[in-house]
Design an enzyme around this catalytic site. Sequence first.
Site, PDB file in Angstrom:
ATOM      1  N   GLU A   1       0.889  -1.169   0.000  1.00  0.00           N
ATOM      2  CA  GLU A   1       0.000   0.000   0.000  1.00  0.00           C
ATOM      3  C   GLU A   1       0.920   1.210   0.000  1.00  0.00           C
ATOM      4  O   GLU A   1       1.519   1.545   1.020  1.00  0.00           O
ATOM      5  CB  GLU A   1      -0.906  -0.067   1.243  1.00  0.00           C
ATOM      6  CG  GLU A   1      -2.173   0.740   1.081  1.00  0.00           C
ATOM      7  CD  GLU A   1      -2.002   2.152   1.590  1.00  0.00           C
ATOM      8  OE1 GLU A   1      -1.606   3.011   0.752  1.00  0.00           O
ATOM      9  OE2 GLU A   1      -2.226   2.397   2.765  1.00  0.00           O
TER      10      GLU A   1
ATOM     11  N   CYS B   1      -2.015   9.037   2.551  1.00  0.00           N
ATOM     12  CA  CYS B   1      -1.835   8.717   1.125  1.00  0.00           C
ATOM     13  C   CYS B   1      -3.140   8.883   0.345  1.00  0.00           C
ATOM     14  O   CYS B   1      -3.130   8.900  -0.872  1.00  0.00           O
ATOM     15  CB  CYS B   1      -1.241   7.327   0.954  1.00  0.00           C
ATOM     16  SG  CYS B   1      -2.056   6.128   1.982  1.00  0.00           S
TER      17      CYS B   1
END
Length: 461
Positions: free
Chosen positions: A243, A277
């Site tokens: 990720e 993010c």
Amino acid sequence: MTIFSQINIKESKNNIPVISPLNQQIIGYAKNISNADIIKIIDKAIDAQKIWKKTHASERSKLLIRWNQLILEHTDELANIINLENGKILSDAKSEIAYGASFVEWFASEATKIQGSYSEGSKTGQKIITKYEPVGPVAAITPWNFPNAMITRKIAPALAAGCVIILKPSELTPFSALALEYLAKKAGFPDGVINIVTGDSKMIGETLCNDFRIRKISFTGSTSVGKLLYKQSADSLKRISLELGGNAPFIICDDVNIENTIKCLIPGKIRSSSQACTSPNRIFIHNSIYEKTTKMLASNFEQIKIGQDIGPLIDQEAVDKVINLISDAKSKGATILCGGTLQKETFFEPTVIVNCTDDMNLFKEEIFAPVLACYRFDTIDEVIERANNTEYGLASYVFSNNSKTIQDLSDKLDFGIVGINTAIISNYKGAFGGRKASGFGVEGSHLGIYEYLNTKYICEE
Ligand code: ADP
């Protein structure tokens, strides 16, 4: 005695100092483990795996339920630790604890729902059975921006699936991880099942990746480190979930209620000091409402109180990055509507920057600071092409009330996640994951547990 006082070593000798972004003071020390230590921990985890994989799912579930209760009971203490070591404001830190715990609760229930299948084979009398088995010992490496939730999001599904885990948190925020381990022990998880290791990231990363006995690695962090771990895990052919970074477009169409859109965008943007993010990174605003929207954004951003509504950036490197991005944008024609400078230490002013263009570094890089970089667009086809013009593919956002536009954008945006009329997409029920340079693999949802399960096919005659 507080949890913090029990996990903080307090001695500088050979240990890792942890500096608070709130005041640049050392708040404590975490162990700097040696290579021999990490090998001992791996050996212990391998032994624990033999037993853990045989525990009944309901037993694993009960332990996770107990852990979840303890996490929630200690919300204030855990949130204080996040506030101290990461700097995010207390209300954000408390939301993170609730979000982190939601994965533990969710996977406690998912543990008992792992189901295979049985069917008739290709000829009479043949049986086809498909079952799921834990992948084996797992290693995980996590970042500093969500020092609690990024950990539970990996540990909970791993344990639910029957895997033991060795997790290395960021050296910037080790105490949240150690506090979770402390509570897991209280919950009654057997020795060797949850192992938090702190120390030199390169040495620990290499050792975990190279060890054939570890069968899976799960990483959240930068794309460059993700690629390195991918390469390092090739020899031992581990399963891997990555990720990585994002570069989220946030598309505001001409049919929206501007005020409501801003009410969603601002909390989504300033959450965790914009260091997520999934944070909206490129704000695309329809030309016909550009001036009005950007002015309203600036007047809202000017009211944000630094230190009260938004915390500091993690460190000086993060400050240098945003200053460079802004100066590159200004040199290419962008204008600052509000903010734009450092207030004190690493507290950066909420900033609205207009007339941004796609040649600016702001367009290409993850900002990780409270900067709204605003771009104009005219047509939906144009904005789709520009939004997709990035190596990243994690989160994207669309604000519109037109069902055809919504359908078109959600179909064509090349991102793993699309938020429609919402800027908060983090949710234990959602299949969180990216594509392209944002990595691969899913966390959360009914799919998350399968990242930690191998499929076995049995053919019986
Ligand atoms: P960020 O830029 O958000 O700090 P990083 O990818 O540098 O992201 O860090 C995320 C995690 O990866 C942290 O736990 C960090 O210690 C770890 N890390 C950094 N470099 C390495 C490496 N060479 N090997 C293994 N882990 C690493």
